[in-house]
Scaffold this active site. Structure first.
Site, PDB file in Angstrom:
ATOM      1  N   HIS A   1      -2.520   8.034   6.048  1.00 41.12           N
ATOM      2  CA  HIS A   1      -2.771   6.707   5.485  1.00 41.12           C
ATOM      3  C   HIS A   1      -4.153   6.250   5.921  1.00 41.12           C
ATOM      4  CE1 HIS A   1      -1.863   2.914   3.649  1.00 41.12           C
ATOM      5  NE2 HIS A   1      -2.015   2.260   4.776  1.00 41.12           N
TER       6      HIS A   1
ATOM      7  N   PHE B   1       1.694  -3.417   3.901  1.00 45.35           N
ATOM      8  CA  PHE B   1       2.029  -4.734   4.430  1.00 45.35           C
ATOM      9  C   PHE B   1       3.522  -4.992   4.233  1.00 45.35           C
ATOM     10  CE2 PHE B   1      -2.296  -7.167   4.010  1.00 45.35           C
ATOM     11  CZ  PHE B   1      -2.844  -6.336   4.970  1.00 45.35           C
TER      12      PHE B   1
ATOM     13  N   LYS C   1      -9.499   8.190   2.562  1.00 41.24           N
ATOM     14  CA  LYS C   1      -9.965   6.809   2.388  1.00 41.24           C
ATOM     15  C   LYS C   1     -11.364   6.619   2.971  1.00 41.24           C
ATOM     16  CE  LYS C   1      -5.436   4.499   2.216  1.00 41.24           C
ATOM     17  NZ  LYS C   1      -4.532   5.643   2.433  1.00 41.24           N
TER      18      LYS C   1
ATOM     19  N   HIS D   1      -9.785   2.110   0.245  1.00 44.51           N
ATOM     20  CA  HIS D   1      -8.327   1.950   0.195  1.00 44.51           C
ATOM     21  C   HIS D   1      -7.934   1.365  -1.155  1.00 44.51           C
ATOM     22  CE1 HIS D   1      -4.286   1.341   1.095  1.00 44.51           C
ATOM     23  NE2 HIS D   1      -4.339   0.529   2.137  1.00 44.51           N
TER      24      HIS D   1
ATOM     25  N   CYS E   1       0.805  -1.217   0.000  1.00 38.46           N
ATOM     26  CA  CYS E   1       0.000   0.000   0.000  1.00 38.46           C
ATOM     27  C   CYS E   1       0.842   1.274   0.000  1.00 38.46           C
ATOM     28  CB  CYS E   1      -0.944  -0.013   1.195  1.00 38.46           C
ATOM     29  SG  CYS E   1      -1.983  -1.486   1.239  1.00 38.46           S
TER      30      CYS E   1
ATOM     31  N   GLU F   1      -0.716   5.414  13.467  1.00 39.70           N
ATOM     32  CA  GLU F   1      -0.382   6.634  12.738  1.00 39.70           C
ATOM     33  C   GLU F   1      -0.536   7.867  13.621  1.00 39.70           C
ATOM     34  OE1 GLU F   1      -1.027   8.667   8.351  1.00 39.70           O
ATOM     35  OE2 GLU F   1      -2.399   7.080   9.005  1.00 39.70           O
TER      36      GLU F   1
END
Length: 411
Positions: A302, A398, A334, A339, A162, A313
């Protein structure tokens, strides 16, 4: 050091297939999430995603060529066509060697993979398409954009889950800074709302199952969040060396001044819970931009709407910004787009640039009950007029990949 500016942008998204339409939908707080209608979802616990609507690749790509491209490649070529037009960039024999392409995808051509695997099982190996491999492999968005537009400079396809879109833009930025190219077509693309992908994320318990209210399913930083929502699309920007852009009288939309990246070295899919990896990426970007943290007026987070990720975050931002963390506006778009995985950093770079240009910050929608551990200013529910000079875009993937970009109002 060579300065790098943004001269063009293009998007394919669940909220619109042009930059003006996309950004306007964000400012209005619209959600692109709905029920999946492409395949049988009856056995899936999650039945929602943010899908691209009204997309016709033949508006940008020859019909014969489009048939040889997976959907993720079609998205990238189409968004690149928009960005090149927006930049008034002509690629010909005089400059092709100095114009490169860095476009990544987190997963690649999963639609093609699943279709051709079905053909293999049902009809045998001789019926598998000869275009199967070149349609499916993840580098083909970058490869096809190069072919379609004749860009012969540095060409690669970063893959960092991502964080892919942000890494692609950041790596392209570094190519121009070191003198290897004068212009780069860069960003991310993804098209993985497929039966296999949905099943995999469902099995990992990563997705929201708020099927009765899709528009409210993606709710970053909200206490009621219960997983992310898959999305699809592409975000492409044109980066150019400043003097090269000025010499051809290109429209300059913003300046890219900082890029930071790091690895968590922690877990396959979970981020380092203290946010230390994300903080290192943000600190590196700020150091390269040669500014103080408090000079950043907006962070496009994010912010995936996962329990661990949003808290991580928030902690990372506090680590980097200290008390100034409570003065910086942070929003997760998002909440509206879902996402987009490897394309997220691409469209979110476009969002940050437009926020700077239009003096308005997109909101985080679905903010109803604040998570006590997420206590920053997330621009809840309503867009906010705000004049900013510097803005940051965060992307984490990831495997522990972290990337941060800093854009600046051009002066």
């Amino acid at each position: 050091m060579r300065r790098v500016v943004v001269t063009g942008m293009g998007v394919i998204t669940p909220l619109g297939n042009s930059v003006p339409a996309f950004f306007q939908a964000l400012i209005e707080g619209k959600s692109g999430v709905g029920i999946i209608d492409r395949f049988d979802i009856s056995e899936y616990p999650t039945k929602i995603a943010a899908l691209v609507q009204d997309f016709n690749p033949e508006e940008f790509i020859d019909k014969k060529d489009a048939r040889k491209m997976d959907r993720f490649v079609q998205f990238a070529v189409s968004a690149a066509a928009m960005a090149i037009k927006n930049a008034n960039l002509v690629i010909d024999d005089t400059n092709a060697d100095r114009i490169g392409v860095y476009i990544g995808s987190g997963i690649g051509g999963l639609t093609t993979l699943e279709e051709q695997h079905r053909i293999l099982l049902e009809r045998g190996p001789k019926r598998v398409s000869p275009f199967f491999v070149p349609m499916m492999i993840g580098d083909m968005a970058s490869g096809q954009v190069s072919i379609q537009f004749g860009a012969k400079g540095p060409n690669s396809a970063p893959v960092s889950a991502c964080a892919t879109g942000a890494n692609s833009i950041g790596d392209a930025f570094e190519m121009i800074r070191r003198g290897a190219a004068d212009a780069m077509i860069c960003g991310g693309t993804e098209a993985t709302v497929t039966p296999l992908s949905l099943a995999g994320f469902c099995s990992a318990h990563a997705l929201s199952d708020r099927n009765d209210d899709p528009a409210a399913a993606s709710r970053p930083f909200d206490q009621g969040r219960n997983g992310f929502v898959m999305g699809e699309g592409a975000g492409i920007v044109i980066l150019e060396e400043l003097e090269y852009a000025k010499a051809r009288n290109a429209p300059i939309l913003a300046e890219l001044v900082g890029y930071g990246m790091s690895g968590d070295a922690y877990h396959l899919v979970q981020p380092a819970p203290d946010g230390s990896g994300a903080a290192r990426a943000m600190k590196a970007a700020i150091a390269e931009a040669a500014i103080a943290p408090h000079e950043i007026g907006y962070i496009n987070a994010h912010g995936t709407s996962t329990e661990i990720g949003d808290i991580m975050e928030t902690k990372a931002i506090k680590t980097v910004f200290g008390e100034a963390a409570y003065q910086v506006a942070v929003s997760s778009t998002k909440s509206m787009t879902g996402h987009l995985l490897g394309a997220a950093g691409g469209i979110e770079a476009v969002i940050v640039i437009e926020a700077i240009r239009q003096n308005i910050l997109p909101p985080t929608i679905n903010q109803e009950v604040s998570d006590p551990e997420c206590d920053l200013d997330y621009v809840p529910n309503v867009a906010r007029p705000c004049s900013i000079t510097y803005a940051m875009s965060n992307s984490f993937g990831f495997g522990g990949h972290n990337a941060s970009l800093i854009f600046k109002r051009f002066e």
